[in-house]
Design a protein around this motif. Structure first.
Motif, mmCIF file in Angstrom:
data_model
loop_
_atom_site.group_PDB
_atom_site.id
_atom_site.type_symbol
_atom_site.label_atom_id
_atom_site.label_comp_id
_atom_site.label_asym_id
_atom_site.label_seq_id
_atom_site.Cartn_x
_atom_site.Cartn_y
_atom_site.Cartn_z
ATOM 1 N N MET A 1 8.566 -1.912 -76.043
ATOM 2 C CA MET A 1 8.521 -3.271 -75.482
ATOM 3 C C MET A 1 9.876 -3.977 -75.561
ATOM 4 N N GLY A 2 10.781 -3.442 -76.365
ATOM 5 C CA GLY A 2 12.104 -4.057 -76.478
ATOM 6 C C GLY A 2 13.162 -3.360 -75.660
ATOM 7 N N SER A 3 12.780 -2.368 -74.869
ATOM 8 C CA SER A 3 13.755 -1.598 -74.096
ATOM 9 C C SER A 3 13.720 -1.995 -72.624
ATOM 10 N N PRO A 4 14.744 -2.684 -72.122
ATOM 11 C CA PRO A 4 14.788 -3.030 -70.696
ATOM 12 C C PRO A 4 14.698 -1.801 -69.799
ATOM 13 N N LYS A 5 15.321 -0.696 -70.257
ATOM 14 C CA LYS A 5 15.299 0.529 -69.438
ATOM 15 C C LYS A 5 13.874 1.052 -69.285
ATOM 16 N N GLN A 6 13.153 1.167 -70.414
ATOM 17 C CA GLN A 6 11.786 1.682 -70.341
ATOM 18 C C GLN A 6 10.868 0.715 -69.598
ATOM 19 N N ILE A 7 11.078 -0.582 -69.800
ATOM 20 C CA ILE A 7 10.276 -1.573 -69.073
ATOM 21 C C ILE A 7 10.517 -1.421 -67.576
ATOM 22 N N GLY A 8 11.787 -1.244 -67.194
ATOM 23 C CA GLY A 8 12.109 -1.067 -65.780
ATOM 24 C C GLY A 8 11.455 0.160 -65.186
ATOM 25 N N SER B 1 16.611 -5.410 -62.409
ATOM 26 C CA SER B 1 16.698 -6.298 -63.581
ATOM 27 C C SER B 1 15.315 -6.559 -64.162
ATOM 28 N N THR B 2 15.270 -6.709 -65.499
ATOM 29 C CA THR B 2 14.017 -7.089 -66.174
ATOM 30 C C THR B 2 14.247 -8.325 -67.030
ATOM 31 N N ASP B 3 15.171 -9.208 -66.590
ATOM 32 C CA ASP B 3 15.432 -10.405 -67.394
ATOM 33 C C ASP B 3 14.270 -11.392 -67.274
ATOM 34 N N GLU B 4 14.367 -12.489 -68.018
ATOM 35 C CA GLU B 4 13.243 -13.422 -68.101
ATOM 36 C C GLU B 4 12.902 -14.034 -66.747
ATOM 37 N N GLU B 5 13.925 -14.336 -65.963
ATOM 38 C CA GLU B 5 13.690 -14.926 -64.646
ATOM 39 C C GLU B 5 12.870 -13.983 -63.767
ATOM 40 N N VAL B 6 13.210 -12.689 -63.821
ATOM 41 C CA VAL B 6 12.487 -11.686 -63.028
ATOM 42 C C VAL B 6 11.048 -11.566 -63.511
ATOM 43 N N LEU B 7 10.865 -11.465 -64.830
ATOM 44 C CA LEU B 7 9.514 -11.317 -65.374
ATOM 45 C C LEU B 7 8.666 -12.550 -65.075
ATOM 46 N N ASP B 8 9.282 -13.745 -65.132
ATOM 47 C CA ASP B 8 8.548 -14.974 -64.785
ATOM 48 C C ASP B 8 8.014 -14.900 -63.368
ATOM 49 N N LYS B 9 8.858 -14.439 -62.455
ATOM 50 C CA LYS B 9 8.458 -14.341 -61.058
ATOM 51 C C LYS B 9 7.340 -13.320 -60.878
ATOM 52 N N LEU B 10 7.509 -12.156 -61.503
ATOM 53 C CA LEU B 10 6.503 -11.098 -61.357
ATOM 54 C C LEU B 10 5.185 -11.470 -62.037
ATOM 55 N N ALA B 11 5.280 -12.266 -63.116
ATOM 56 C CA ALA B 11 4.072 -12.641 -63.866
ATOM 57 C C ALA B 11 3.127 -13.504 -63.044
ATOM 58 N N GLU B 12 3.632 -14.085 -61.960
ATOM 59 C CA GLU B 12 2.767 -14.889 -61.103
ATOM 60 C C GLU B 12 1.692 -14.019 -60.438
ATOM 61 N N ASP B 13 1.991 -12.729 -60.261
ATOM 62 C CA ASP B 13 1.071 -11.859 -59.514
ATOM 63 C C ASP B 13 0.625 -10.618 -60.277
ATOM 64 N N TYR B 14 1.307 -10.295 -61.397
ATOM 65 C CA TYR B 14 1.002 -9.036 -62.086
ATOM 66 C C TYR B 14 0.808 -9.280 -63.583
ATOM 67 N N PRO B 15 -0.148 -8.576 -64.205
ATOM 68 C CA PRO B 15 -0.459 -8.847 -65.610
ATOM 69 C C PRO B 15 0.563 -8.304 -66.608
ATOM 70 N N LEU B 16 1.186 -7.158 -66.336
ATOM 71 C CA LEU B 16 2.077 -6.556 -67.333
ATOM 72 C C LEU B 16 3.323 -7.414 -67.616
#
Length: 922
Positions: free
Chosen positions: A574-581, A602-617
């Protein structure tokens, strides 16, 4: 016989340095002259300091170069040249020629390539070549005949072959390999992701060259090795881009090429310079040319020069200071200095200690200065075989205590809050501090650095010993107590004595401006004295409660981790941007929002915020990150930061950080505890009151909106606050055309976002993102808002225009907030400066108000003999530890005192909460 010198100046590097280091100077016709002034100063000094027979100042030409053909993205992310600098290019070329320098501008190639070519040809012709630059890329040119000089470094830096190896860890002939691995973000040249100077140098040392690194790429382990293998296809192009080309054809640009005789330095054109200096308002240099001795001028309200090449004409050079420093090792010398400081109108005072933690630092030595050039150092706890016999610490402090605690004995220091803490650790309550040079610099030039070394350099043209000069760096650094006493004496005497010199330069500039004088004398100096008390008060922490929260958070994190694994269909770090990507984009096929510089999703916070609107992970990952940060930063760490002697946590409030005047809390940071989540608010439950006491929180209500109403004089806002109407409902009523009584909670939420968003310069896109609506709808809301609150729109437009004219904005009390990009910036940087221009007067005034409030409240507490203590200041809030018997007084008097520190066109309102802990008090 020594070789003749060919001096090559990287003019493009110099002019950017001059532009950013200098304030926005203006000539008689209103033309920008700051960069011109800086270039003249640097070029004059270079010519005087280096005895070159031949020279050239090389600038970049307009238009693309061959590298743009190789790689269309080359320098694509670099901001355009600021307009204020562009208009100074021609005058800079003109004056450099008038100063006798050949000027070279070659279309189609970069200045670096022209310099590289001249280095090769000059060395072949028997010259010793010196390149004046601050660009690390030029280190690849260094050899037995070519060296670099960086006059912008402090102290100025000369790099030969050994110097390059020492600085970069690789020899000059491996600098290209080194740069290729690191990449160059300024020029938009990717390297190997997350490979910095140390890794690049290490790989080259291990494998001999870039080719050796590439050949062994499969053997390099870890994330760095993975990133290297990903970049293998790119590295040849990267190497090509960072290589300075040294065989350019300069025919038609260097007369007589390839001979260099036409690059001989020419005599200064005094007639042309007089005209140039007159046109641009350079009076000091004009007087010099006319044979006049420049008179010492008064310090300017806006300091004009920075660095050794920008020393003001009236600032004495270090060599002009006749220094007399004493090391006090006997009582006779001690008594002489005690008599001197008792008679002095103002004494510079400095301590040397064994720790940077102000609550735990002990004195190693003390220095005084009663006039510039004169100082004394009393070593007290220096150890080691060569340390001389020293006066006893306790007896010295006992004899100094009457002077230290005498309010009538005026004292001066640099960051006096720290020294006051240190003396307090020894039972001495210092009184009589009149001035603090750090705060003087902060009030005059908040956007610059405020360390004494930088101030002495900037305003006195002096360069003293640095702490690293005495103690070394990193793991090899020694405690100050082990420093040779003679060196320690010179270092400490310089600090107290240069402090006096800086004060003599800065304080007259503050006195000359009523607003700055008020901010310095009525806000910053009293706040400094009070912040020291607040820091010493500390706050009581319930460590057991935090440990319990840490345990619960650990369980939550395990649970979230398992839930994330189930969604992903496999475990991952969960702490690896590479594995998360890899999970998000490769396995689950989620859309790529943006990419990193190397092209990876990118898996930064801005990207995850945007994706979190539509996806649970992504939402799970964000939740995990937030709780993990809360645990590591606060619930795990705070109990470890309790001072064992006091049983409390003692933060440090830094005044000279934010340009708006806001305080910064560090070690620990008590201002960033998240309050939007239940878990974050629970951390505040651990900030508790001792038995027989309560925590009281008092904060200003909607302070920045009230200040907007006052400053803009908008009738709608004035009416809402004047009549006590909910301002967000009032805004919703106007924007949505709904009676105030009928405004829904959703409409109020929209209006609240609009109110605060516009204060911070939010545009339609930002508002749409915040509200989750279409950009067009957000623009309609903004248009409606401005149509009904025309005073706000007028304030914003007028403020931007005035800031663009002056280069700064001011708070209601006169604090000046400089906006360097408001004139010189372009595109996003200028837009950002305009947003800051709109918000800074309100945010800065709010910062002034809370400082005035805490000083007023503490004065009332002292005068009435109350035992209540201020224990924290967090943004617009004061937090108190109050004996139960004083609760009624506090609840009545604190709001009255806070509301009374300023008279505005709308009421100031302070609200009070009471609880057994900080969370309950909200």
């Amino acid at each position: 016989m020594s070789k003749p010198i060919l001096l090559l100046v990287d003019g493009s590097s110099f002019l950017y340095r001059a532009f950013h280091a200098m304030p926005d100077l203006r000539g008689p016709q209103g033309q920008a002259t700051g960069a011109v002034h800086g270039m003249v100063a640097m070029m004059k000094k270079l010519r005087d300091d280096i005895g070159a027979e031949h020279a050239a100042c090389i600038f970049d030409a307009k238009g693309p170069t061959f590298r743009d053909e190789w790689y269309p993205e080359y320098k694509a992310q670099r901001a355009p040249m600021p307009d204020a600098l562009r208009e100074q290019i021609d005058p800079i070329h003109e004056v450099v020629k008038l100063l006798g320098w050949p000027v070279l501008v070659v279309p189609g190639i970069e200045a670096d390539d022209a310099i590289g070519t001249l280095c090769r040809v000059g060395a072949a012709a028997g010259h010793q070549v010196i390149v004046a630059t601050g660009d690390k890329d030029m280190a690849q040119l260094v050899n037995a005949d070519v060296s670099l000089i960086n006059t912008m470094a402090k102290p100025p830096e000369r790099l030969d072959e050994a110097g390059v190896l020492e600085k970069f860890g690789v020899p000059p002939d491996r600098i290209i390999d080194y740069l290729t691995l690191m990449g160059d973000t300024v020029d938009n040249v990717p390297g190997v992701e997350k490979v910095g100077p140390k890794t690049a140098a290490k790989w080259i040392a291990e494998h001999g060259s870039l080719d050796g690194v590439i050949a062994n790429a499969d053997k390099i382990k870890g994330v760095a090795g993975e990133n290297l293998r990903k970049a293998l296809d790119w590295l040849p192009m990267g190497r090509k881009l960072v290589t300075v080309v040294c065989d350019c054809d300069l025919a038609g640009h260097v007369p007589g090429w390839p001979a260099l005789e036409e690059l001989a330095l020419k005599p200064v054109d005094e007639t042309g310079l007089k005209d140039f200096y007159s046109r641009n308002g350079f009076k000091t240099w004009l007087r010099e040319l006319s044979g006049e001795t420049p008179a010492a001028s008064a310090p300017k309200a806006a300091p004009q020069q920075t660095g050794d090449l920008f020393a003001d004409a009236s600032a004495p050079a270090s060599s002009a200071i006749d220094k007399h420093y004493d090391t006090v090792l006997d009582w006779a010398t001690f008594d002489q200095w005690l008599a001197r400081i008792n008679a002095a109108p103002l004494t510079g005072l400095d301590t040397e200690t064994d720790s940077l933690d102000p609550m735990r630092a002990s004195i190693v030595g003390i220095s005084f200065s009663d006039q510039v050039g004169e100082a004394a150092y009393i070593p007290l706890r220096h150890a080691g075989p060569d340390a001389p016999a020293q006066l006893p610490l306790e007896e010295v402090l006992a004899r100094l205590k009457p002077w230290l605690e005498d309010e009538s004995k005026a004292k001066l220091g640099q960051n006096i809050k720290y020294d006051t803490h240190v003396f307090a650790n020894h039972g001495v309550n210092v009184q009589g501090y009149r001035h603090d040079t750090m705060l003087q610099s902060y009030v005059l030039e908040a956007h610059k650095t405020h360390g004494l070394e930088a101030l002495a350099d900037r305003h006195l043209g002096r360069h003293g010993l640095s702490y690293e000069d005495l103690c070394g760096k990193g793991v090899h650094q020694i405690p100050f107590a082990q420093v040779d006493v003679a060196k320690a004496s010179e270092y400490s005497c310089e600090d107290s004595e240069m402090c006096l010199g800086v004060h003599e330069r800065l304080y007259p500039a503050i006195e000359a401006e009523a607003g700055l004088k008020y901010v310095y004398e009525q806000i910053e100096m009293p706040a400094s004295k009070l912040l020291m008390r607040i820091e010493r008060n500390g706050v009581l922490i319930d460590g057991a409660k935090l440990q319990a929260q840490s345990h619960e958070l650990a369980q939550r994190l395990v649970k979230i981790e398992q839930e994330a694994y189930e969604i992903a269909g496999q475990p991952f770090n969960m702490g690896s941007p590479k594995q998360i990507g890899e999970i998000l984009f490769n396995k689950l096929g989620l859309p790529v929002v943006k990419k990193t510089a190397t092209g990876a999703p990118s898996t930064d916070e801005e990207v995850l915020d945007k994706l979190a609107e539509d996806y649970p992970l992504p939402a799970k990952i964000l939740e995990y990150r937030g709780l993990a940060k809360l645990k590591s930063t606060y619930t795990d760490k705070l109990p470890l930061q309790v001072n064992p002697e006091t049983g409390r946590v003692h933060t440090n409030y830094s005044q000279a950080v934010a340009v708006t005047g806001r305080l910064a809390s560090t070690d620990p940071n008590l201002q960033n505890i998240p309050i939007r989540t239940a878990e974050g608010r629970r951390v505040r439950e651990a900030f508790v009151a001792p038995a027989g006491h309560h925590i009281v929180s008092a904060d200003y209500s909607q302070i920045e909106l009230r200040l907007m109403a006052h400053i803009s004089e908008d009738p709608g806002l004035l009416k809402a606050f004047g009549e006590g109407i909910d301002v967000h409902k009032a805004t919703a009523s106007e924007v949505f055309g709904t009676p105030v009584a009928d405004v829904s909670s959703e409409q109020r939420r929209y209006a609240k976002t609009i109110n605060f968003g516009l204060i911070y310069g939010m545009g339609a896109f930002g508002l749409a993102t915040s509200l989750g609506i279409e950009t067009k709808a957000a623009k309609d809301y903004i248009d409606r808002y401005f149509a009904r609150f025309a005073g706000v729109k007028r304030y914003m437009d007028e403020t931007k225009a005035r800031a663009a004219e002056l280069g700064y904005v001011e708070t209601l009390f006169g604090r000046r907030i400089t906006l360097p990009e408001i004139k010189g910036g372009n595109g996003p940087r200028k837009a950002g400066a305009e947003r800051q221009a709109v918000n800074a007067p309100m945010q800065g005034t709010a910062a002034d108000l809370i400082k005035l409030a805490m000083v007023a409240v503490q004065k009332a507490l002292d005068e009435s003999g109350k035992k209540t203590r201020i224990i924290m200041q967090v943004h617009d809030e004061l937090v108190f530890e109050v004996p139960d018997a004083e609760l009624d007084w506090i609840k009545a008097e604190v709001p009255r005192l806070m509301a009374g520190v300023a008279s505005l066109k709308v009421p100031l309102l302070a609200e009070v909460g009471v609880g057994s802990n900080w969370d309950e008090a909200h």
